[in-house]
Design a protein around this motif. Structure first.
Motif, short mmCIF file in Angstrom:
data_model
loop_
_atom_site.label_atom_id
_atom_site.label_comp_id
_atom_site.label_asym_id
_atom_site.label_seq_id
_atom_site.Cartn_x
_atom_site.Cartn_y
_atom_site.Cartn_z
N GLU A 151 2.71 9.51 81.77
CA GLU A 151 2.52 9.88 80.45
C GLU A 151 0.91 9.99 80.39
N PHE A 152 0.07 9.04 80.92
CA PHE A 152 -1.46 9.06 80.82
C PHE A 152 -1.78 10.68 81.32
N LEU A 153 -1.43 10.70 82.58
CA LEU A 153 -1.61 11.87 83.53
C LEU A 153 -1.19 12.87 82.80
N LEU A 154 -0.16 13.09 82.12
CA LEU A 154 0.32 14.26 81.48
C LEU A 154 -0.40 14.63 80.17
N SER A 155 -1.13 13.50 79.55
CA SER A 155 -1.82 13.93 78.36
C SER A 155 -3.13 14.51 78.95
N LEU A 156 -3.81 14.17 80.02
CA LEU A 156 -4.68 14.98 80.59
C LEU A 156 -4.70 16.16 80.81
N LYS A 157 -3.51 16.78 81.47
CA LYS A 157 -3.01 18.10 81.45
C LYS A 157 -2.77 18.87 80.42
N ARG A 158 -2.38 18.10 79.45
CA ARG A 158 -2.22 18.65 78.10
C ARG A 158 -3.43 19.27 77.46
N ARG A 159 -4.53 18.22 77.84
CA ARG A 159 -5.58 18.65 77.25
C ARG A 159 -6.51 19.92 77.93
N GLY A 160 -5.92 20.02 78.98
CA GLY A 160 -6.63 21.04 79.74
C GLY A 160 -7.07 20.92 81.27
N LEU A 161 -6.84 19.51 81.77
CA LEU A 161 -7.11 19.30 82.98
C LEU A 161 -6.55 20.06 84.14
N ALA A 162 -7.27 20.86 85.00
CA ALA A 162 -6.64 21.85 85.95
C ALA A 162 -7.66 21.82 87.24
#
Length: 408
Positions: free
Chosen positions: A208-219
């Motif tokens: 969930e923590f890593l998914l929250s980073l991706k939702r913010r734009g981590l790519a």
């Protein structure tokens, strides 16, 4: 007070009153001089050509000093930006955070002798709930904005770290995981990109923590570096679909604990040779040599090395200029120690929000320093990494979150 009054107080032996009055007198003169410059005229002076605005009375503010609390009368202006004395520099976020944590602990009845000493050292008085709330509201807004900011561009390298802190929860003191994500941006600059707190370091929590980073734009993540944790390793594979680099320094420390004391130097030296190879093929050959050499004396180390081989040498697939900084989490040790030093001072956090507040304020300051510092990796070397494959979008992996095993 007049000069004669000050001299009289010194003569009477009232030193503390003298110091407080002297500081008050100097502060008043500084404020009058500064506001005269901003207004364009001194008090009572007629200067129609140079005057910008007019004075508009005073506002009272308590000022805590080493000689006690002083009631300042800060001049006000009729128009323009409000005047703020130069000697009343706003506290840095980290200092505000430590004060807020200590005061909140004090108000909630969880103070200890250690906290009392800290309160005395920093000169904080008047522990009221209103004062705590005012400081916390300002800090929480800044930390929330920092934690939720969009992540723009590509972040090829991501480091993940966790530190356990003691938090009071429903009348009990429990250990919780404070997790932090660092990254190198495509420009070569380091950033703090994430912060959260969880009950345990489970695979579900990490996901969930890593998914929250991706939702913010981590790519654009091509390598994730962290210490060993099965739940974290599974979450990285699901969310980022990229190689994972196990910290080689922590691995070496763990391996020597599986040896007799007289074998530790030999094992550590052999493992270091693996991580100083010329290329990935050379590293694989050195792993084979180490296993053949140490199988008879330290079979447990050889078995663990063979099982972790791919995770330990993943960094060799990236540009050679980056190897030293990618093979371990050591580049972040200074930041991690600073978080630990501050959290050790607090001891027990009154709640999760207090832990996030303190760590967030420290990390926000660190992020500001990195933004203006020298690039961590050169633009030329980063260009070699950015031509690699990009990771999958977050929508493709969200449905499988609940399928991850929970690792304590």
């Amino acid at each position: 007070m007049t000069v004669a009054d000050v001299v009289a107080q010194v003569g009477d032996g009232r030193l503390e009153d003298f110091l407080r009055a002297a500081v008050s007198l100097v502060a008043r003169e500084i404020m009058e001089a500064e506001v005269s410059v901003e207004v364009g005229a001194g008090r009572g002076e007629i200067a129609p050509g140079a005057r910008v605005t007019h004075r508009n009375g005073y506002r009272s503010r308590a000022w805590e000093t080493r000689v006690g609390e002083i009631d300042l009368l800060i001049p006000r202006k009729r128009s323009g930006d409000a005047y703020f004395p130069s000697f009343l520099e706003p506290r840095r976020r980290a200092e505000q955070a430590i004060v807020a944590v200590v005061m909140e602990a004090y108000v909630n009845g969880v103070s200890t002798r250690k906290v009392d000493r800290l309160v005395e050292q920093i000169g904080v008085e008047g522990m009221t709930k209103d004062r705590v709330s005012a400081i916390c509201r300002g800090l929480d807004g800044q930390v929330k904005q920092f934690r939720e900011r969009p992540l723009l561009g590509a972040y090829p390298y991501v480091w993940l770290d966790a530190k356990h802190v003691k938090v009071r929860d429903q009348g009990r003191v429990v250990s919780k995981a404070l997790v932090v994500a660092y990254a190198v941006h495509e420009t070569g600059c380091r950033e703090v990109i994430g912060l959260d707190i969880g009950e345990v370091e489970s695979g579900v929590f990490w996901t969930e923590f890593l998914l929250s980073l991706k939702r913010r734009g981590l790519a654009g993540t091509q390598l994730v570096i962290s210490d060993q944790h099965e739940g974290l390793k599974a979450a990285i594979a699901r969310v980022f679909c990229c190689p994972w680099q196990r910290c080689t320094v922590h691995f070496c420390r763990d391996m020597v604990m599986h040896c007799r004391r007289d074998q530790r130097g030999l094992v550590a030296a052999a493992l270091r040779e693996v991580f100083n190879a010329e290329n990935q093929a050379d590293a694989r050959a050195r792993v084979t040599q180490v296993i053949e050499k140490l199988t008879g004396t330290t079979p447990k180390v050889c078995a663990l090395l063979e099982a972790a081989e791919e995770d330990l040498i993943a960094f060799y697939a990236l540009p050679a200029d980056h190897w030293v900084k990618l093979r371990s989490t050591n580049p972040l040790e200074r930041v991690n120690k600073e978080i630990g030093r501050r959290s050790d001072v607090v001891g027990i956090f009154p709640n999760d929000a207090a832990a996030i507040r303190l760590a967030g304020a420290l990390l926000a300051e660190q992020n500001d320093e990195w933004a203006v510092a020298r690039r961590y990796l050169s633009v030329e070397s980063m260009a070699l990494v950015l031509t690699g494959p990009q990771d999958s979008p977050v929508e493709l992996i969200t449905p499988v979150v609940e399928e991850l095993p929970v690792a304590a």
